[in-house]
Design a protein around this motif. Sequence first.
Motif, PDB file in Angstrom:
ATOM      1  N   ARG A 288      59.159  19.264 -35.609  1.00  0.00           N
ATOM      2  CA  ARG A 288      59.867  19.377 -34.357  1.00  0.00           C
ATOM      3  C   ARG A 288      59.945  18.259 -33.163  1.00  0.00           C
ATOM      4  N   GLY A 289      61.042  17.863 -32.878  1.00  0.00           N
ATOM      5  CA  GLY A 289      61.122  16.289 -32.199  1.00  0.00           C
ATOM      6  C   GLY A 289      60.406  16.463 -31.081  1.00  0.00           C
ATOM      7  N   GLN A 290      60.478  17.107 -30.059  1.00  0.00           N
ATOM      8  CA  GLN A 290      59.751  17.136 -28.774  1.00  0.00           C
ATOM      9  C   GLN A 290      58.103  16.943 -29.004  1.00  0.00           C
ATOM     10  N   LEU A 291      58.034  18.250 -29.852  1.00  0.00           N
ATOM     11  CA  LEU A 291      56.454  18.513 -30.048  1.00  0.00           C
ATOM     12  C   LEU A 291      55.897  17.494 -30.917  1.00  0.00           C
ATOM     13  N   ARG A 292      56.562  16.954 -31.876  1.00  0.00           N
ATOM     14  CA  ARG A 292      55.923  15.673 -32.904  1.00  0.00           C
ATOM     15  C   ARG A 292      55.967  14.468 -31.858  1.00  0.00           C
TER      16      ARG A 292
END
Length: 360
Positions: A288-292
Motif C-alpha cells: 500500500r502506497g502511503q504505508l509502504r
Amino acid sequence: MGRFDLGIFVDAHYLFDVDPQERSASVVLPRIEAAAEEQCMSYGMADRLVVADCADTRARGIAEDFARQGFVIRHIPADSPLTRAGALTAEIVEAAVGREDLRTVAVVAEPGVALSVADTLHRAGRALIACTAGQARGGPAVDRVITFTLDRSELRRLVARAVAGLREAGREEVGMAEFAVVLRGLQPGFSAGDYGAPLKKLLQRLAGPDYRFAEPDRILLRSAGAAGGAREKAPGGAEAGSGHWPDAAPSLISVMREAALVLPLIEPTDEAAVVKALRSVLDLASERGQLREAALGEGLPIQVVAAGLRVVAEGYRDLGHKTSELCRQATAGTAWQVAHAPGNPKHLLVRLTRESAEPG
C-alpha cells in the motif's frame, strides 16, 4: 419427561457469525431444549451431530465444545464433494425416516438447510426448529425460530467501511438515519437488532478515532489526518503506552486500519495464529502506497502495526504477548525489521528494508 425425542444438528462453521458469548454449546443447547419443550413438547436429546472441517482451528474448537455435550463430530474437509449442508440434510432425513420416536429436529446451520428438510419432516409429523445467526428467517415452513446475536466484530468492520466512504465523499457530519442507509447499502438487509442493541447504542459503543457520536443523533466524522489523533493521555499529559510519536502516526493509524479491513478475521487462539495474522498485515503494508513509503523511510511506528493487527485479530492482547515481541517473530526472515527510533530508544519502528523490497 423420560423420553428422548429431540434431534439437534449443527454446522460448527455457521456459529462463526454468532457473538462469542452465545456460540458455546452451554448457551445454544439450553435455548433449543427450552424451545422444544415449550413449542413441541419434546424432552431430551436423542440425536446429536455436529459437522465441521476439523482442519479449521475455529471450527474444530466449536465442534469439540459440542462433543463434550455428547455430540458426534463428522469431519467434512473443505475439498470434499460432500458439503456440510449436504451432510446435515442427509443425516436429518435419515433420522426422521429411521427413528419413529423422534418428534422434533433443531437445525443450527444456514437457513437453507432447515428449509430443505421442512417438507420431509412435516410429512413425517415432526416439528422443526431453525436456529439463525441474526435476523429470524423461516416463515410458515418452520415451527420455531431461535435467533442468536451476531458477532459485533463484523459490525465494527462494516461501520469502518461506512465511515471511510463518507470521508472520501467529503462528509464531516451525518445523521444517524442517513448512516443507517449507508450501512444497508454496504450490507443489504442490515438490522441493528441482529447485533443485540439499537443502532444508536451500538454506534456510541463503537465510536473511536474515526468518528464520535453527538446527541441526539449526529455522527461527527474525523478526517483521515485527524483520525486516531485523540489518544489516551497518561497522568501528567504523556501519551499512554508510548514515547514520542512522529507527527504522521495518527494518519497512518487510520490508513492502516482501513487497509486491514480487506484481510480475513482470525480468532486469536494462540501466539502462532497471531504472528501469522501480523505477517498478513505487514504484507499488506508493503503493497500500500502511503504505508509502504513510510515503512521504507523512517519506518512504521509499532502502534500503527498494532492498529492493523487489532482489526484482523481483535482481542489478541488477551493472550498476554507484547506487541513488540510479536513483531520480532513476524519479521524474522522477512524484508522487515524492528528497530529503535533514532534518538529515542524507547520508541520502536517496523521498517521495510529497501534492498529486500526491490523486485528481483
